[in-house]
Design an enzyme around this catalytic site. Structure first.
Site, short mmCIF file in Angstrom:
data_model
loop_
_atom_site.label_atom_id
_atom_site.label_comp_id
_atom_site.label_asym_id
_atom_site.label_seq_id
_atom_site.Cartn_x
_atom_site.Cartn_y
_atom_site.Cartn_z
N ARG A 255 47.17 -25.57 -5.42
CA ARG A 255 46.23 -26.56 -4.88
C ARG A 255 45.25 -27.04 -5.95
O ARG A 255 44.76 -28.17 -5.90
CB ARG A 255 45.51 -25.97 -3.65
CG ARG A 255 44.69 -24.75 -3.94
CD ARG A 255 44.35 -23.96 -2.68
NE ARG A 255 45.47 -23.12 -2.23
CZ ARG A 255 45.46 -22.37 -1.13
NH1 ARG A 255 44.39 -22.37 -0.36
NH2 ARG A 255 46.50 -21.64 -0.81
N LYS B 57 50.30 -11.14 -8.96
CA LYS B 57 51.23 -10.87 -7.86
C LYS B 57 51.83 -9.48 -8.01
O LYS B 57 52.03 -9.03 -9.13
CB LYS B 57 52.39 -11.89 -7.91
CG LYS B 57 52.04 -13.28 -7.43
CD LYS B 57 53.26 -14.18 -7.40
CE LYS B 57 52.91 -15.60 -7.01
NZ LYS B 57 52.43 -15.75 -5.61
N1 BES Z 1 53.56 -20.12 -5.30
C1 BES Z 1 52.86 -19.41 -4.32
C2 BES Z 1 53.39 -19.63 -2.91
C3 BES Z 1 54.75 -19.10 -2.60
C4 BES Z 1 54.90 -17.82 -2.07
C5 BES Z 1 55.87 -19.88 -2.77
C6 BES Z 1 56.17 -17.36 -1.76
C7 BES Z 1 57.13 -19.41 -2.45
C8 BES Z 1 57.27 -18.14 -1.94
C9 BES Z 1 51.39 -19.82 -4.32
O1 BES Z 1 50.87 -20.20 -5.53
C10 BES Z 1 50.63 -18.62 -3.85
O2 BES Z 1 50.72 -17.61 -4.48
N2 BES Z 1 49.91 -18.75 -2.75
C11 BES Z 1 49.20 -17.67 -2.20
C12 BES Z 1 47.92 -18.23 -1.60
C13 BES Z 1 46.94 -17.18 -1.21
C14 BES Z 1 46.39 -16.48 -2.41
C15 BES Z 1 45.83 -17.85 -0.43
C16 BES Z 1 50.05 -17.01 -1.12
O3 BES Z 1 50.76 -17.72 -0.42
O4 BES Z 1 50.00 -15.81 -1.00
ZN ZN Z 2 50.18 -18.60 -6.72
#
Ligand code: BES
Ligand code: ZN
Ligand code: ZN
Length: 481
Positions: A329, A255
């Site tokens: 997921r 991230k």
């Molecule tokens: N934990 C995150 C989702 C999230 C983002 C929760 C912001 C709370 C606030 C999740 O694991 C994630 O990073 N999802 C990605 C998915 C993408 C790579 C398809 C996302 O939402 O960017």
């Molecule tokens: Zn994530």
């Protein structure tokens, strides 16, 4: 705070302070000194504190539960500026099945939450006692038993929510998958609750290749936590599954640094599961309720799982990894498969699953996903009364086709930039067996789980998302069976 019912008129109760809710600008009411309000320019909106006798008046649009919750939280923030140890209130009777006192208790308790574990200067709370007069706003007769039940229900709702907030707010170095397991074991001291904690050897034996891959680069082992609440003669079996990422760095699909901050809150689904189990035990609900949590970190390292890896999940399906940040997921799919072995009548998973859900709905609203539109609708209607905001999100064949993989059964991300909350739900649906497709809901709580800009009665930090809407749903279900 302690709540005490007094069978006396308001004016005959001795208290340090008083709170009066002014409903719908009803300034003609006997509890309201109209002249005083005119001098104060208070027209029944917002709130005023009158220093003489520490009288607080709070404007509420109506007697709807959420208006009273907001009003009570506002009243509490004014009380906090005083040294009052006790406060008196009259009774408010709602239109809905619960006495509105449930909502007022929730408002006080949720509004008074503070997280100061890491502050050297702890805040001191002076208010100890809320005295509730049986004198009512609309002069209806109050049944003491109903009033006590409303107070107890409100307290159980709010304390379970605040308990979930504490878990989510705890920093990742002090709340690991092992802490989560300890917390669950502690919860097993509650009435009718038992807990099993499983380690990595169990996950290997169960062939949870997807869950294990996410854990691989973490210095800490994973835990699968299985809590069970079992009263006598349960009416149904309901299983909650929670995403328990005690930290989500994104893994090798790292991230950006600003998005990583708040990722301690990626354990909010798991925290909600713990809060719900606490709540169902306190409320003595007539269902067998299971809470299953997949707890791990998502980290980086030489042994990290990679984009391009192909994983084999517990149900034998293969998953092409194209983004290691879509890890929730991957943990949930194995937990959901495990959960179905216990034959649920209703299966609900909760997760801070996608940023896309926050983009779609805003940060105040939870997404309700699944494969049964009627069940989504029903949950939506009932959740409205809980104070949590929700919206159903429906899937379709075209979005479902975007997670097809060239080399495996399914891909962990979509090939489209759009509809990410729904495609994440579609991924999970691959792990729901035919007989449970109609009994499954996926709640994406990514927006409300963590509050960065204060709203309503939610402080900065965790909001305890997922606890109240589900407890409310179960309470409703208990009335129907
Ligand atoms: N934990 C995150 C989702 C999230 C983002 C929760 C912001 C709370 C606030 C999740 O694991 C994630 O990073 N999802 C990605 C998915 C993408 C790579 C398809 C996302 O939402 O960017
Ligand atoms: Zn994530
Ligand atoms: Zn995550």
């Amino acid at each position: 705070m302690r709540y005490e019912i007094l069978e006396k008129d308001l004016q005959n109760i001795k208290s340090d302070a008083s709170v009066t809710f002014v409903i719908g600008k009803d300034l003609e009411h006997k509890w309201i000194d109209k002249k005083l309000f005119e001098n104060l320019k208070f027209d029944g909106e917002d709130a005023v504190l009158i220093s003489d006798g520490l009288q607080i008046f709070v404007g509420c649009k109506s007697i709807e539960d959420e208006e009273l919750r907001l009003g009570a939280a506002k009243a509490y923030s004014l009380l906090k500026t005083t040294k009052a140890k006790s406060v008196k209130i009259g009774c408010y009777l709602g239109k809905c099945k619960f006495l509105s006192m449930k909502a007022i208790v929730e408002g006080f308790e949720l509004g008074s939450y503070e997280y100061d574990r890491y502050k050297t200067q702890k805040s001191t709370k002076t208010l100890e006692l809320v005295q509730i007069s049986t004198e009512s706003y609309d002069e209806k007769q109050i049944e003491l038993k109903d009033l006590q039940e409303a107070i107890d229900t409100g307290l159980a709702m709010a304390t379970s929510t605040n308990y979930a907030k504490d878990i989510v707010n705890t920093p990742p170095q002090d709340f690991t998958p092992l802490t989560m397991a300890d917390e669950a074991l502690k919860l097993a001291e509650a009435k009718n609750v038992t807990c099993e904690v499983y380690d990595e050897k169990f996950l290997e034996k169960e062939k949870m290749g997807s869950f294990l891959a996410v854990n691989r680069a973490s210095a800490l082992p994973p835990r699968l936590i299985h809590l069970t609440y079992k009263p006598e003669n349960p009416k149904k079996r309901i299983i909650f599954v929670g995403k328990g990422l005690t930290y989500d760095s994104g893994g090798l699909s790292l991230k950006p640094s600003t998005s990583m901050v708040t990722m301690k809150a990626d354990k909010s689904g798991a925290a909600a599961v713990l809060g719900i189990i606490k709540g169902v035990s306190e409320l003595n609900l007539p269902f067998e309720v299971h809470g299953i949590i997949g707890a791990t970190e998502n980290m980086i390292g030489g042994n990290a799982y990679k984009p391009d890896d192909v994983l084999t999940a517990r149900n034998k399906k293969t998953i092409e990894v194209r983004n290691t940040d879509a890890e929730g997921r991957l943990v949930l799919c194995d937990c959901l498969d495990y959960a179905q072995d216990f034959k649920p009548d209703l299966l609900i998973d909760m997760a801070t699953l996608t940023g896309a859900c926050v983009v779609a709905l805003g940060e105040f609203t939870n997404g309700i996903l699944g494969l049964n539109e009627e069940l989504q609708q029903e949950f939506f209607q009932v959740s409205k009364k809980s104070g949590e905001l929700t919206t159903p999100l429906y899937t379709n064949r075209y979005l479902e086709a975007t997670i097809k993989s060239e080399i495996a059964d399914v891909c962990n991300i979509s090939n489209s930039r759009y509809g990410g909350a729904i495609t994440a739900g579609a991924f999970l649906s691959h792990f729901i067996r035919d007989e449970y497709k109609d009994k499954w809901l996926h709640l994406d709580i990514a927006g409300p789980a963590f509050v960065e800009r204060v709203w309503g009665y939610n402080q900065f930090g965790a909001s305890g998302a997922g606890v109240r809407m589900n407890l409310n749903y179960l309470l409703q279900l208990a009335k129907a069976v």
